[in-house]
Design a protein around this motif. Structure first.
Motif, PDB file in Angstrom:
ATOM      1  N   ILE A 282      18.995 -33.838  -4.747  1.00  0.00           N
ATOM      2  CA  ILE A 282      18.725 -32.815  -3.948  1.00  0.00           C
ATOM      3  C   ILE A 282      18.781 -33.396  -2.561  1.00  0.00           C
ATOM      4  N   ILE A 283      19.589 -32.999  -1.548  1.00  0.00           N
ATOM      5  CA  ILE A 283      19.527 -33.647  -0.184  1.00  0.00           C
ATOM      6  C   ILE A 283      18.886 -32.463   0.636  1.00  0.00           C
ATOM      7  N   ALA A 284      17.909 -32.437   1.202  1.00  0.00           N
ATOM      8  CA  ALA A 284      17.224 -31.685   2.030  1.00  0.00           C
ATOM      9  C   ALA A 284      17.177 -32.022   3.517  1.00  0.00           C
ATOM     10  N   CYS A 285      16.925 -30.754   4.360  1.00  0.00           N
ATOM     11  CA  CYS A 285      16.800 -31.296   5.703  1.00  0.00           C
ATOM     12  C   CYS A 285      15.594 -31.480   6.215  1.00  0.00           C
ATOM     13  N   GLU A 286      15.419 -32.414   7.179  1.00  0.00           N
ATOM     14  CA  GLU A 286      14.241 -33.074   7.687  1.00  0.00           C
ATOM     15  C   GLU A 286      14.088 -33.117   9.006  1.00  0.00           C
ATOM     16  N   VAL A 287      13.011 -32.955   9.766  1.00  0.00           N
ATOM     17  CA  VAL A 287      12.989 -33.180  11.062  1.00  0.00           C
ATOM     18  C   VAL A 287      12.245 -34.455  11.590  1.00  0.00           C
ATOM     19  N   ASP A 288      13.096 -35.274  12.388  1.00  0.00           N
ATOM     20  CA  ASP A 288      12.427 -36.613  12.592  1.00  0.00           C
ATOM     21  C   ASP A 288      11.291 -36.555  13.702  1.00  0.00           C
ATOM     22  N   LYS A 289      10.966 -37.911  13.886  1.00  0.00           N
ATOM     23  CA  LYS A 289       9.912 -38.064  15.189  1.00  0.00           C
ATOM     24  C   LYS A 289      10.228 -37.648  16.343  1.00  0.00           C
ATOM     25  N   ASP A 290      11.799 -37.598  16.834  1.00  0.00           N
ATOM     26  CA  ASP A 290      12.173 -37.071  18.097  1.00  0.00           C
ATOM     27  C   ASP A 290      12.668 -35.643  18.043  1.00  0.00           C
ATOM     28  N   ASN A 291      12.220 -34.868  17.084  1.00  0.00           N
ATOM     29  CA  ASN A 291      12.440 -33.290  17.063  1.00  0.00           C
ATOM     30  C   ASN A 291      13.945 -33.346  16.851  1.00  0.00           C
ATOM     31  N   LYS A 292      14.690 -34.094  15.879  1.00  0.00           N
ATOM     32  CA  LYS A 292      15.923 -34.020  15.722  1.00  0.00           C
ATOM     33  C   LYS A 292      16.201 -33.701  14.186  1.00  0.00           C
ATOM     34  N   LEU A 293      17.437 -33.114  13.712  1.00  0.00           N
ATOM     35  CA  LEU A 293      17.551 -32.560  12.492  1.00  0.00           C
ATOM     36  C   LEU A 293      18.128 -33.856  11.672  1.00  0.00           C
ATOM     37  N   GLY A 294      17.795 -34.277  10.442  1.00  0.00           N
ATOM     38  CA  GLY A 294      18.361 -35.295   9.715  1.00  0.00           C
ATOM     39  C   GLY A 294      18.403 -34.885   8.196  1.00  0.00           C
ATOM     40  N   LEU A 295      18.815 -35.837   7.386  1.00  0.00           N
ATOM     41  CA  LEU A 295      18.733 -35.520   5.663  1.00  0.00           C
ATOM     42  C   LEU A 295      17.922 -36.318   4.961  1.00  0.00           C
ATOM     43  N   ILE A 296      17.195 -36.138   4.045  1.00  0.00           N
ATOM     44  CA  ILE A 296      16.684 -37.084   3.037  1.00  0.00           C
ATOM     45  C   ILE A 296      17.137 -36.708   1.508  1.00  0.00           C
ATOM     46  N   MET A 297      17.081 -37.749   0.926  1.00  0.00           N
ATOM     47  CA  MET A 297      17.656 -37.774  -0.475  1.00  0.00           C
ATOM     48  C   MET A 297      16.342 -37.631  -1.442  1.00  0.00           C
ATOM     49  N   THR A 298      15.920 -36.229  -1.871  1.00  0.00           N
ATOM     50  CA  THR A 298      14.621 -36.252  -2.083  1.00  0.00           C
ATOM     51  C   THR A 298      14.515 -36.768  -3.585  1.00  0.00           C
ATOM     52  N   MET A 299      15.390 -36.790  -4.668  1.00  0.00           N
ATOM     53  CA  MET A 299      15.236 -37.280  -5.816  1.00  0.00           C
ATOM     54  C   MET A 299      15.420 -38.695  -5.990  1.00  0.00           C
ATOM     55  N   ASN A 300      15.918 -39.501  -4.862  1.00  0.00           N
ATOM     56  CA  ASN A 300      15.852 -40.888  -4.648  1.00  0.00           C
ATOM     57  C   ASN A 300      16.805 -41.816  -5.693  1.00  0.00           C
ATOM     58  N   ILE A 301      17.679 -40.889  -5.962  1.00  0.00           N
ATOM     59  CA  ILE A 301      18.581 -41.956  -7.078  1.00  0.00           C
ATOM     60  C   ILE A 301      19.201 -42.867  -6.353  1.00  0.00           C
ATOM     61  N   PHE A 302      19.303 -42.962  -5.185  1.00  0.00           N
ATOM     62  CA  PHE A 302      20.167 -43.965  -4.426  1.00  0.00           C
ATOM     63  C   PHE A 302      19.292 -45.033  -3.885  1.00  0.00           C
ATOM     64  N   GLY A 303      17.732 -44.891  -3.958  1.00  0.00           N
ATOM     65  CA  GLY A 303      16.926 -45.482  -3.491  1.00  0.00           C
ATOM     66  C   GLY A 303      16.677 -45.636  -2.075  1.00  0.00           C
ATOM     67  N   ASN A 304      16.928 -44.498  -1.304  1.00  0.00           N
ATOM     68  CA  ASN A 304      16.717 -44.265  -0.010  1.00  0.00           C
ATOM     69  C   ASN A 304      15.986 -43.145   0.347  1.00  0.00           C
ATOM     70  N   ARG A 305      14.809 -43.231   0.827  1.00  0.00           N
ATOM     71  CA  ARG A 305      14.072 -42.054   1.326  1.00  0.00           C
ATOM     72  C   ARG A 305      14.062 -41.799   2.862  1.00  0.00           C
ATOM     73  N   ASP A 306      14.708 -42.623   3.502  1.00  0.00           N
ATOM     74  CA  ASP A 306      14.583 -42.571   4.912  1.00  0.00           C
ATOM     75  C   ASP A 306      15.402 -41.180   5.451  1.00  0.00           C
ATOM     76  N   ILE A 307      15.140 -40.558   6.631  1.00  0.00           N
ATOM     77  CA  ILE A 307      15.875 -39.849   7.269  1.00  0.00           C
ATOM     78  C   ILE A 307      17.289 -40.114   7.710  1.00  0.00           C
ATOM     79  N   VAL A 308      18.354 -39.743   7.173  1.00  0.00           N
ATOM     80  CA  VAL A 308      19.638 -40.164   7.501  1.00  0.00           C
ATOM     81  C   VAL A 308      20.469 -39.218   8.046  1.00  0.00           C
ATOM     82  N   ASN A 309      21.958 -39.645   8.367  1.00  0.00           N
ATOM     83  CA  ASN A 309      22.738 -38.547   8.682  1.00  0.00           C
ATOM     84  C   ASN A 309      23.823 -38.712   7.803  1.00  0.00           C
ATOM     85  N   SER A 310      24.773 -37.568   7.894  1.00  0.00           N
ATOM     86  CA  SER A 310      25.781 -37.322   6.852  1.00  0.00           C
ATOM     87  C   SER A 310      26.677 -38.514   6.330  1.00  0.00           C
TER      88      SER A 310
END
Length: 326
Positions: A282-310
């Motif tokens: 599940i890829i969800a929408c998150e707001v980063d520390k700079d108040n900008k929209l990004g993405l987070i892979m919530t189920m972590n099958i890729f091993g990446n829980r950072d806020i990223v772009n498309s």
């Protein structure tokens, strides 16, 4: 002899009055030698696959004229019905060639409410005032025939200009220079912003994966794929090596958490079904520390829980696909 221009009209069925107005516009375009396609003219004497008709016209006509109303914007933003299907086709077209799109506005209310999310900031021709119809129609014809509405002035003689010395009594405070970061940003991102962002991200992911599969096919004669648009919010891809299906994935826009916020959901395996009762990510929408929209892979099958772009999401999905094909 110059080729006559062609156009396809995209509109929503707001009311009988609105449909009559759109047909009247099409008739006037024909009268000015603009061969114009619209759904009711193509379906009246034959059984037509509307989705195929839309795709063919958007691809082949010189222009796509978008008749923007509040109902059109709502369907485009929510990717509903024929307008939603056309929106998915138009987003990559706009990225490649914005000049093929001619938005026109028809509303008696707030014009900002008739602009779909993917056309924000794009110039439109205003047909809201029927008294000014001929003036607006003339502007439309000039654009279709690629003729400047206003003649560009010729360059005159270059003036002989010399710089002037300026003495300023304004002294910028050292504190102001060094402490701009102390000014807070109180604007908050709301649910509408997040859902629009996820719709655009969904289109980015599908277009990005489609591009990667096309390039892979071009470099590997034994590789092939099918990319099926099930609905405007769901796509299934199947990949083959030497004619044998090796892997598949499904991407759909929904609500992975059962809440009001849109999420992008993925299902992987040798075979995937049309049902949406299970997912691997599940890829969800998150707001980063700079108040900008990004993405987070919530189920972590890729091993990446950072806020990223498309782009990073597309890369991680494709890495997983390639690992399971080879």
């Amino acid at each position: 002899m110059e080729k006559d221009p062609t156009a396809f009209v995209s509109y929503s069925w707001d009311s009988k009055e609105h449909k009559r107005w759109v047909l009247s516009l099409v008739s006037k375009l024909f009268d000015k030698r603009v061969e114009t396609s619209i759904d009711v003219l193509e379906t009246q004497n034959a059984t037509v696959n509307l989705n195929n008709m839309m795709i063919k016209n958007i691809r082949e006509k010189d222009y796509t004229i978008l008749v923007l109303t509040e109902e059109y914007a709502k369907k485009a933003d929510e990717l509903q019905g024929g307008v939603g299907f056309e929106t998915n086709m138009l987003i990559p077209l706009i990225m490649d060639n914005l000049q093929k799109i001619i938005p026109i506005v028809r509303t008696k209310g707030d014009k900002s409410k008739v602009i779909p999310f993917y056309l924000t900031g794009v110039h439109y021709i205003d047909f809201s005032d029927d008294i000014q119809f001929e003036e607006s129609f003339t502007e439309l014809l000039y654009k279709i025939y690629k003729v400047d509405l206003i003649e560009k002035p010729k360059l005159g003689i270059r003036p002989n200009l010399k710089p002037r010395k300026i003495e300023s009594n304004i002294i910028e405070s050292t504190f102001d220079k060094e402490n701009n970061g102390l000014i807070p940003n109180f604007l908050k991102i709301n649910d509408i912003d997040k859902n629009k962002f996820m719709k655009l991200t969904y289109s980015d992911i599908i277009n990005g994966l489609n591009s990667l599969m096309k390039k892979t096919k071009a470099n590997n004669s034994n590789f092939d794929f099918d990319l099926d648009t099930i609905t405007s919010k769901k796509t299934i891809a199947k990949m083959y090596l030497d004619g044998t299906q090796k892997y598949a994935f499904k991407v759909w826009l929904g609500s992975g958490f059962g809440g009001r916020q849109e999420t992008i959901n993925l299902s992987y395996g040798n075979f995937v079904s049309d049902a949406d009762n299970s997912m691997n990510e599940i890829i969800a929408c998150e707001v980063d520390k700079d108040n900008k929209l990004g993405l987070i892979m919530t189920m972590n099958i890729f091993g990446n829980r950072d806020i990223v772009n498309s782009k990073i999401v597309i890369s991680e999905i494709w890495k997983n696909v390639v690992n399971n094909i080879s």
